[in-house]
Design an enzyme around this catalytic site. Structure first.
Site, short mmCIF file in Angstrom:
data_model
loop_
_atom_site.label_atom_id
_atom_site.label_comp_id
_atom_site.label_asym_id
_atom_site.label_seq_id
_atom_site.Cartn_x
_atom_site.Cartn_y
_atom_site.Cartn_z
N ASP A 93 0.87 -1.18 0.00
CA ASP A 93 0.00 0.00 0.00
C ASP A 93 0.91 1.22 0.00
OD1 ASP A 93 1.02 0.23 2.52
OD2 ASP A 93 -0.87 -0.09 3.56
N GLY A 96 -0.86 5.82 2.78
CA GLY A 96 -1.92 6.81 2.99
C GLY A 96 -2.86 6.43 4.12
N ASP A 267 -7.62 -7.69 0.57
CA ASP A 267 -6.65 -7.89 1.66
C ASP A 267 -7.31 -7.46 2.95
OD1 ASP A 267 -6.34 -4.83 1.26
OD2 ASP A 267 -5.22 -5.26 3.10
N CYS A 305 -11.19 -29.77 7.77
CA CYS A 305 -10.33 -28.69 7.27
C CYS A 305 -8.94 -29.26 6.98
CB CYS A 305 -10.23 -27.56 8.29
SG CYS A 305 -9.03 -26.28 7.84
N CYS A 307 -6.09 -27.59 6.87
CA CYS A 307 -4.97 -26.75 7.32
C CYS A 307 -4.09 -27.52 8.30
CB CYS A 307 -5.46 -25.44 7.93
SG CYS A 307 -5.87 -25.51 9.69
N CYS A 310 -5.65 -27.91 11.86
CA CYS A 310 -6.74 -28.88 11.99
C CYS A 310 -6.28 -30.32 11.74
CB CYS A 310 -7.88 -28.51 11.05
SG CYS A 310 -8.76 -27.02 11.59
N HIS A 336 -5.10 -21.42 10.52
CA HIS A 336 -6.45 -21.86 10.18
C HIS A 336 -7.24 -20.74 9.49
CE1 HIS A 336 -10.35 -23.74 10.19
NE2 HIS A 336 -10.82 -22.59 10.66
#
Lengths: 392, 392
Positions: A93, A96, A267, A305, A307, A310, A336
């Site tokens: 970014d 700002g 984002d 899940c 991930c 998990c 997760h």
């Protein structure tokens, strides 16, 4: 051109598109969610963990890196990718948003913004030229124009003067950009929640011709309906062959609604921030695994899940880590939550390819809202803590 | 028998031995350093990271796990290995050391120790039987007898009464041990820094016949020479076919000196604790990478080091993370320090096998002490912070 966005498929039922972003650091399938690595690290995670959960582009913050460790140091290190050991793409970014939300004693002039550091109170000045100089030094694949992000609510008169200055600053950013061959500069549409100002800003920013466009100044406290309305007004005014990025948006339902309205990139710090409070995403809403009711719950955070958290740990263990203030707990919840959003975007892309995104959206939102409502009214165990502001 | 130690080779020049510890969760090459996972997690690290840096056995703390999350909960979870997802071997201490160093208002009787939790002030009672009940529930491969660890300095009279009680407690621990087929109970020799008391304690504890022996009550503030002297008196009194464990010892020079005097196993929080202050081990002593002088130093922590931190990140980046209070910084320093000690033990084992441990020790200590001395006198950049107490 540093970045090229390729349209793969349009959704017949909505503004949604399936696309592909070609960058100097790899190809990004869109729509995409970008994890936030504010200070050149996605909080609590290693780059390998971010990569392994499926992210290929992350966001980092110009304001923070300018103040610490300094953009010259990052340039000396070989740029942000090398400094932080991230092989994928990066978007920075412009600083700002943070200048307007974090710093003290700021003073806005046509030239730029005078402000004091939130770290040590030292005086600084950011202008379009300075922001681009910093972003050129950091070396991200996509860099953002220096804009003013107006708060909500905001007077029409001020919002108009601000967006017009943001347009003039965008032109100065483009003129100052020293590395257009390796970094793509995106313009940012402002205009608060006024339809006429969104139209004016979109027209002015598009007129400057950027390789991608962001919509800023939303998800700053306004009702969701207003955010949706602004997207519906703004998106059709942006060129169809350029990527569209909705800044600072990242709750699961907002991602689904954003894609529906034609957004390609998102984002937000939300997934990692609530993780550090022990709150995790489930398909039927948020759950606070730190709560006492999970002390002897030997199920994973989310059954099925894929991930790392998990696949290997129970709610009981993660709650123990959180209560004992062990960092691995924050890390497991962060993994997760990020995997949840990255997988959500994978599912959205697959639904778009299969021509069933309308159905996917209906099912996802119905399950999510019903679960959140049940937790709110106490009909369901595990009330989530009050929602945090979804800042970038 | 739950654990069997196999002698591979004796060092001709010293008391050092090269051995192999067979446990229900794998084979451990000795001499070995065991990272500490106080609250069922090695601070800041995942089990995979601990495994990848070469550790195959870790230590966890009975006192902490008893108070939080509770040993019943850990048993329900399937034991400590399952709860924390650690595939290797585990050793648990008995809680004795923490009761005497962390808790408030403790009162020692022949029966056991009354104390208040350091977390919430609640009242508790630990006895030999209770400690073993907890350790049986946690399910570590090696469990320690409940002892009193006397502070230093300590009156001869008190040290004698204490060690005799520790002997009686050791016998009660052995009688209470419900899982000798899957967990090996080690006895602990006490006796403060009195040669006669160390001899008395060693004789009494060995008489009870344990599958392994620990030396406790050292590295609690006494001069290094006294520690060495006590090792030289105690080790020859322990059976040659059983492993010897020096509790709470873990600075690089102490590991080398301990192996030289016949120690096979070590544990200490030092590597992970100093890491969290930004201090790292180098072959020529400790260095504080958090210091300003490393702001633009793009070298790894230690050139040629094979750890994840050194292979991927610069001192400048790690210093940035530490200054910005980002957890990845603590993690990278912890990985380096643990890998440093694990590799040190690998090198010691290789030197023993090659019959050149005397030479290795001389070279290592000469480089280490010269570097530490140079930093102390300011002849070398990067003064380390004052040494922390090397508690378990």
């Amino acid at each position: 051109m540093a970045v090229r966005w390729e349209l793969i498929q349009r959704d017949p039922a909505s503004m949604a598109r399936r696309g592909r972003l070609h960058t100097p650091h790899g190809v990004i399938e869109t729509p995409v969610f970008m994890p936030v690595g504010t200070q050149a690290t996605v909080k609590t995670l290693s780059p390998e963990e971010v990569w392994d959960l499926g992210a290929r582009i992350i966001l980092s913050n110009t304001y923070h890196l300018y103040l610490r460790p300094g953009h010259d140091l990052v340039r000396e290190a070989g740029g942000l990718h090398t400094f932080m050991n991230w092989p994928g793409a990066i978007l920075t970014d412009s600083g700002g948003f943070q200048v307007f939300s974090l710093s003290d004693l700021r003073k806005i002039t046509e030239e730029g913004v005078h402000f004091r550091s939130h770290i040590d109170g030292s005086s600084h000045f950011l202008s379009p030229e300075k922001a681009i100089e910093i972003e050129n030094a950091l070396g991200a694949d996509i860099i953002m124009a220096f804009d003013e992000c107006t708060p909500w609510p905001c007077e029409h008169d001020y919002a108009k003067r601000s967006l017009e200055r943001t347009t003039r600053w965008a032109a100065r950013c483009k003129a100052a950009h020293a590395r257009p061959d390796s970094q793509a500069l995106f313009g940012i549409v402002q205009g608060s929640t006024y339809a006429d100002l969104r139209r004016q800003s979109a027209a002015e920013i598009v007129d400057l011709d950027f390789p991608g466009y962001a919509i800023g100044g939303l998800s700053v406290g306004e009702p969701k309906e207003l955010m949706h309305e602004m997207l519906e007004i703004t998106v059709p005014l942006l060129p169809g062959d350029r990527p569209r990025y909705l800044m600072g948006v990242g709750s699961p339902e907002d991602l689904v609604e954003g894609v529906w309205r034609g957004i390609d990139m998102f984002d937000c710090v939300l997934p990692t921030r609530i993780a550090r409070h022990g709150t995790v995403f489930l398909p039927d809403g948020k759950m606070t695994v730190r709560n006492a009711e999970f002390a002897r719950d030997f199920m994973p955070i989310q059954e099925g899940c894929d991930c790392y958290a998990c696949r290997n740990y129970s709610r009981a263990y993660i709650r123990h880590l959180l209560k004992a203030e062990e960092m691995l707990g924050l890390r497991l919840c962060s993994i997760h939550n990020l995997r949840f959003l990255v997988r959500l975007m994978e599912e959205i892309r697959a639904a778009l390819e299969a021509g069933r995104f309308a159905e996917y959206r209906r099912e996802f939102l119905s399950r999510w809202h019903a679960g959140e409502e049940a937790r709110r009214t106490g009909a369901k165990a595990g009330p989530a803590e009050p929602a945090l502001p979804e800042n970038r």
